[in-house]
Design an enzyme around this catalytic site. Structure first.
Site, PDB file in Angstrom:
ATOM      1  N   ASP A 264       0.757  -1.458   0.065  1.00  0.00           N
ATOM      2  CA  ASP A 264       0.201  -0.007   0.105  1.00  0.00           C
ATOM      3  C   ASP A 264       0.604   1.231  -0.277  1.00  0.00           C
ATOM      4  OD1 ASP A 264      -2.578   1.513   0.755  1.00  0.00           O
ATOM      5  OD2 ASP A 264      -1.450   2.097   2.315  1.00  0.00           O
ATOM      6  N   GLU A 300       0.889   0.207  -5.259  1.00  0.00           N
ATOM      7  CA  GLU A 300       0.656   1.200  -5.023  1.00  0.00           C
ATOM      8  C   GLU A 300       1.513   2.455  -5.523  1.00  0.00           C
ATOM      9  OE1 GLU A 300      -3.183   4.157  -3.661  1.00  0.00           O
ATOM     10  OE2 GLU A 300      -2.020   2.183  -2.087  1.00  0.00           O
TER      11      GLU A 300
END
EC number: 3.2.1.141
Length: 604
Positions: A264, A300
């Site tokens: 993330d 990400e």
């Protein structure tokens, strides 16, 4: 693992804690009769404390915590299970007790990836690992090859997106036990499904993180994140911190047999060392579980750092550029970061389909002119995951509306025909395949002042939007801490009995079947740098050379007006969004909102 409670041969258990900011640590064992055994832990070098117990002092199932300087009781930061939530005691888990039956499973090659992102708490009415297992056959029939679980690391309360985790080794108790999660992964493998896990290595959640009390070296006073203290990956004592996260990645991949991880928001990881933590972690994964089976790491990364993806150890990145350009074309929304794509949305989309990123070093007006991204044309298109919906893009809207409510049906179908048949791996967000009517909103389960702060902050985020200038409209934004907000996000599977939702499902199934049979076999070895042409403001042609030399061509008009232009058709029709579209194209005319795919296989 060098961290936490580790069951040794013979039944002894080694407990280890890194607590460089305290003088003494005691191990508190809770016995079945309610009594507690207090054992002083031995102080080792470099801030480590350790003790080894023998049966029956501790055994699998025993609850324990650490007591710091006779003052503070804490759970194990490397707890494998914390059934009484993040402030309660940890539980000893025998990592070898589960009998795996997936020895023949070696994973799947990345070119076969069709990803399905899901949130365990809202994927089913029960919201558990066991309940999710019941839908695995459905996902196979849909055409999915990889499930991506939003974070499961233990978070405060009974419901959360997962990005507020504080015990990063413990599956949250609200979803079930560690054995339940292993059962889900094993059942997925038996059906040919990869299972990927979203992990958060850029911050800890705002409640239940005790590390500041005994290991403040975990955090940096030089770097910051939008969500709190930054992790210390490049300062004094950062070696132990780096090892903690590297072992966490290896733990999920080895102990739970996950097929990959999604890291993330790596743009929020501040690390000036070389190699940085992302590269070091990826190398450890490939040298470990990745050396014996297929393991895939996904990023990400809002910064579009293409150089990460050419390391050979990272499979792909979520391509927000592609989403933003397509979203603007479908909805006309140009607020916030969508403004960067408003000048030439069709060109931005074309560049994503052909070259990966839309922003490859150009200035971003949304970021006050800051240059964003690196050249990506040389990278294989398998390195870019495209989508029309994710938990972020739906859940960060005030009311969590899905695309089926925001875009005209015909336009959305054309967009899906583009993304699901393009060479880059596509990703779906749970329920989109049947146009789920339920929203996906931001929810959590904080208490007291923190709960009020989160609720007020959520509404303040939207106070600058024209739609929320009225205080009553602002107050109508769902309260993240309200149980009803969470309950309203659970998928309604019964809606599949309705013709409209069934029709959407069949549409997705048809496109994914086409991808599996006609496109996927040609993808191995695909390179980057496809060619594209723009026709007017909304017409587009993209031509890809696939891995075996097969030529794939897309012609599309993403506007409300017909487009005239020289359309050179080459190959056999693979997909036409309208029955009579081929005739229009041969006449050099594209009707509004249409898509046509052609394929020309290499003659051997």
């Amino acid at each position: 693992m060098p961290f936490g409670a580790h069951l040794l041969p013979g039944g002894n258990i080694r407990f280890r804690l890194w607590a460089p900011a305290v003088r003494q640590v005691e191990l508190i064992l809770e016995q079945d009769d309610g009594k507690k055994t207090i054992l002083p832990m031995h102080s080792l070098a470099d801030g480590w404390f350790q003790i080894e117990t023998s049966p029956p002092q501790a055994q699998p199932g025993t609850f324990y915590h650490y007591r710091l300087d006779d003052a503070l009781d804490i759970p194990d930061p490397a707890s494998r299970a914390n059934p009484q939530d993040i402030h309660g005691p940890s539980q000893v888990v025998d990592a070898t007790a589960f009998i795996w039956q997936d020895d023949a499973w070696q994973g799947r090659p990345w070119h076969e990836a069709v990803i399905y992102e899901l949130h365990l708490g809202t994927f089913t009415s029960a919201g558990t690992f066991a309940a999710a297992l019941q839908h695995l056959d459905y996902l196979v029939e849909l055409g999915i090859t990889a499930i991506e679980l939003m974070p499961v690391a233990d978070f405060p309360g009974a419901r959360n997106w997962g990005y507020d985790g504080v015990l990063l080794f413990a599956p949250d108790h609200s979803y079930g036990t560690p054995e339940d999660l292993k059962t889900l992964v094993q059942a997925a493998h038996a059906r040919g499904l990869m299972v990927l896990l979203d992990v958060v290595y850029n911050h800890f959640g705002p409640e239940g993180n005790y590390l500041h009390a005994y290991a403040p070296q975990f955090f940096s006073d030089r770097h910051h994140t939008p969500w709190g203290a930054a992790i210390n990956f490049d300062g004094k004592d950062s070696r132990t911190v780096r090892d903690f996260f590297i072992h966490n990645a290896l733990y999920w991949l080895e102990e739970y047999h996950f097929d990959g991880l999604r890291l993330d928001a790596v743009h929020a990881i501040a690390d000036n060392s070389r190699p940085d933590i992302v590269i070091e972690l990826a190398a450890a994964v490939q040298a470990g579980p990745g050396s014996t089976r297929q393991v895939h790491l996904i990023l990400e990364n809002d910064a579009n750092i293409a150089s990460y993806l050419q390391q050979g150890t990272l499979a792909a990145q979520w391509n927000d550029d592609c989403h933003h350009a397509l979203h603007l074309l479908l909805t006309g929304e140009s607020d916030g970061y969508y403004a960067d794509y408003a000048d030439q949305p069709t060109r931005h989309l074309a560049r994503c389909l052909a070259e990966g990123f839309a922003f490859q070093g150009e200035p971003s007006a949304f970021r006050a002119g800051q240059l964003r991204g690196e050249p990506s044309r040389h990278l294989p298109l398998s390195a870019f995951i495209n989508f029309t919906q994710t938990h972020d893009q739906i859940g960060n809207r005030a009311y969590g509306e899905r695309m089926a409510r925001l875009a005209p049906e015909k336009s959305l179908q054309v967009a899906l025909a583009i993304l699901l048949l393009a060479p880059s791996p596509p990703m779906l967000f749970m329920g989109e395949e049947f146009a789920a009517a339920t929203p996906f909103q931001f929810f959590c389960d904080f208490q007291g002042e923190l709960a009020s702060t989160v609720t007020e902050g959520r509404r303040r985020e939207f106070s600058g939007f024209r739609a929320f200038t009225d205080p009553a409209a602002l107050a109508s934004i769902p309260d993240p801490n309200d149980l009803a907000t969470f309950e309203g996000c659970k998928l309604d599977w019964d809606c599949l009995n309705q013709s409209r939702h069934q029709a959407w499902l069949e549409y997705y199934q048809g496109l994914l079947a086409l991808r599996r049979t006609q496109i996927m076999p040609h993808l191995p070895g695909i390179h980057g740098g496809a060619g594209f042409e723009l026709i007017g403001a909304t017409g587009l042609i993209v031509r890809w050379g696939l891995g075996d030399g097969t030529q794939l061509t897309l012609l599309t008009n993403l506007g409300d007006e017909p487009m005239e232009g020289p359309l050179h058709l080459d190959g056999a029709p693979l997909y036409l969004s309208q029955v009579d579209l081929s005739g229009f194209l041969s006449a050099g005319r594209m009707p509004p909102w249409c898509a046509a795919w052609f394929i020309k296989e290499t003659q051997l």
